[in-house]
Design a protein around this motif. Structure first.
Motif, PDB file in Angstrom:
ATOM      1  N   ARG A 161       9.923 -37.044  -8.145  1.00  0.00           N
ATOM      2  CA  ARG A 161       8.725 -37.861  -8.326  1.00  0.00           C
ATOM      3  C   ARG A 161       8.612 -38.418  -9.740  1.00  0.00           C
ATOM      4  N   ARG A 192       8.449 -42.332 -11.055  1.00  0.00           N
ATOM      5  CA  ARG A 192       7.320 -42.856 -11.829  1.00  0.00           C
ATOM      6  C   ARG A 192       7.788 -43.433 -13.161  1.00  0.00           C
ATOM      7  N   GLU A 246       8.781 -44.100  -4.160  1.00  0.00           N
ATOM      8  CA  GLU A 246       7.770 -43.274  -4.822  1.00  0.00           C
ATOM      9  C   GLU A 246       6.604 -42.996  -3.876  1.00  0.00           C
ATOM     10  N   HIS A 247       6.275 -43.975  -3.061  1.00  0.00           N
ATOM     11  CA  HIS A 247       5.136 -43.851  -2.153  1.00  0.00           C
ATOM     12  C   HIS A 247       5.350 -42.743  -1.123  1.00  0.00           C
ATOM     13  N   ASP A 270       4.664 -39.474  -3.126  1.00  0.00           N
ATOM     14  CA  ASP A 270       3.246 -39.313  -3.490  1.00  0.00           C
ATOM     15  C   ASP A 270       2.461 -40.477  -2.893  1.00  0.00           C
ATOM     16  N   GLN A 271       1.856 -40.240  -1.727  1.00  0.00           N
ATOM     17  CA  GLN A 271       1.132 -41.304  -1.028  1.00  0.00           C
ATOM     18  C   GLN A 271      -0.065 -41.815  -1.825  1.00  0.00           C
ATOM     19  N   LYS A 272      -0.649 -40.961  -2.646  1.00  0.00           N
ATOM     20  CA  LYS A 272      -1.860 -41.337  -3.369  1.00  0.00           C
ATOM     21  C   LYS A 272      -1.585 -42.101  -4.656  1.00  0.00           C
ATOM     22  N   GLU A 273      -0.323 -42.169  -5.070  1.00  0.00           N
ATOM     23  CA  GLU A 273      -0.002 -42.870  -6.313  1.00  0.00           C
ATOM     24  C   GLU A 273      -0.457 -44.330  -6.251  1.00  0.00           C
TER      25      GLU A 273
END
Length: 275
Positions: free
Chosen positions: A21, A25, A108-109, A112-115
């Motif tokens: 992750r 990022r 990335e999504h 981490d779906q909330k990013e």
């Protein structure tokens, strides 16, 4: 909650192995940021050029242009699915230019779906502006003589307009507590609904790719549209769909569920574990 639990169980069964992750990022560099800002500015200029040629004709061809605009809305949903499928399924964030700017955000999504809910306007919409620039230029250059050309140009305007909003609708689908007016639009299926999009996030992330409004997801899934494309590409190239996203073992397991078109001697070998 049930969808999240099912997704976690599916990941364990498939041995899904995403990229780190933090490294994903960190891939959002200053160069990518500048690329997105330039894309937004270029998109705004080209769309202004395109719409300036269409507006004077709206009073003369209202129904033709209205139908083209609606058709473009549906086509934008389809285009969002194709782009999403390509970025999820093929390539790598390590590829030059498109890797960091276009593929990395999708990978990335999945980690981490909330990013996406923490992205500002530029990071949310910059890459969509980039992919819309060339089609918008084609629409602006089209001579607006005759009903067919006008219909096509208006459709291009509509598609590129709604593609701009696609990641915004996608972002709303991941908000824990969206504003009431957004919830109303989601319940009316006028933007991407939260529960509908949650289907995509069950491992191995291999269906329901359309993220503008989601209307095209079920027809494309029933037709096995993306699955057939994956078969063709895999058979022709020996590449395994989603290998870079979910790991070689999980990607092969998914392929075996439907029957792999890749000859066994062309598949990526199972990684050896040390010790």
């Amino acid at each position: 909650m049930l969808n999240e639990q099912a997704g976690m169980m599916r990941r364990k069964l498939l041995e899904v192995r995403h990229r780190d992750r933090k490294s994903l990022r960190d891939g959002y560099s200053r160069a990518v940021r500048r690329f997105e800002i330039a894309s937004i500015l270029a998109y705004a200029g080209v769309m202004t050029w395109l719409v300036s040629g269409l507006v004077p004709l709206a009073s003369e061809y209202p129904w033709l242009m209205a139908s083209a605009f609606m058709f473009g809305f549906v086509m934008a949903d389809f285009v969002s699915g194709v782009v999403h499928w390509l970025a999820d399924t093929w390539g790598s964030p390590d590829m030059p230019v498109i890797g960091q700017a276009l593929i990395r955000p999708f990978r990335e999504h999945h980690v981490d779906q909330k990013e996406i809910t923490r992205h500002d306007f530029i990071e949310t919409n910059g890459n969509n502006c980039f992919i819309s620039i060339v089609p918008a230029i084609c629409g602006a250059l089209m001579p607006l003589t005759g009903a067919l050309n006008l219909f096509v140009a208006t459709t291009i305007f509509s598609v590129t307009l709604w593609v701009l909003f696609t990641n915004q609708f996608h972002k709303w689908a991941h908000l824990d507590d969206p504003p009431r007016w957004i919830r109303v639009l989601q319940r009316l299926n006028l933007v991407l609904p939260r529960d509908h999009h949650a289907v995509h996030h069950g491992a191995p992330f291999a269906k329901y790719y359309c993220i503008t409004v989601g209307w095209m997801n079920e027809p494309l899934y029933r037709l096995r549209f993306f699955e057939i494309l994956e078969w063709i590409i895999s058979a022709a190239t020996g590449s395994t769909p989603r290998e870079d996203d979910i790991g070689a073992a999980a990607a092969r397991a998914v392929l075996e569920e439907t029957g792999s078109p890749i000859p066994s001697d062309r598949r990526t070998p199972e990684p050896r574990l040390e010790g």
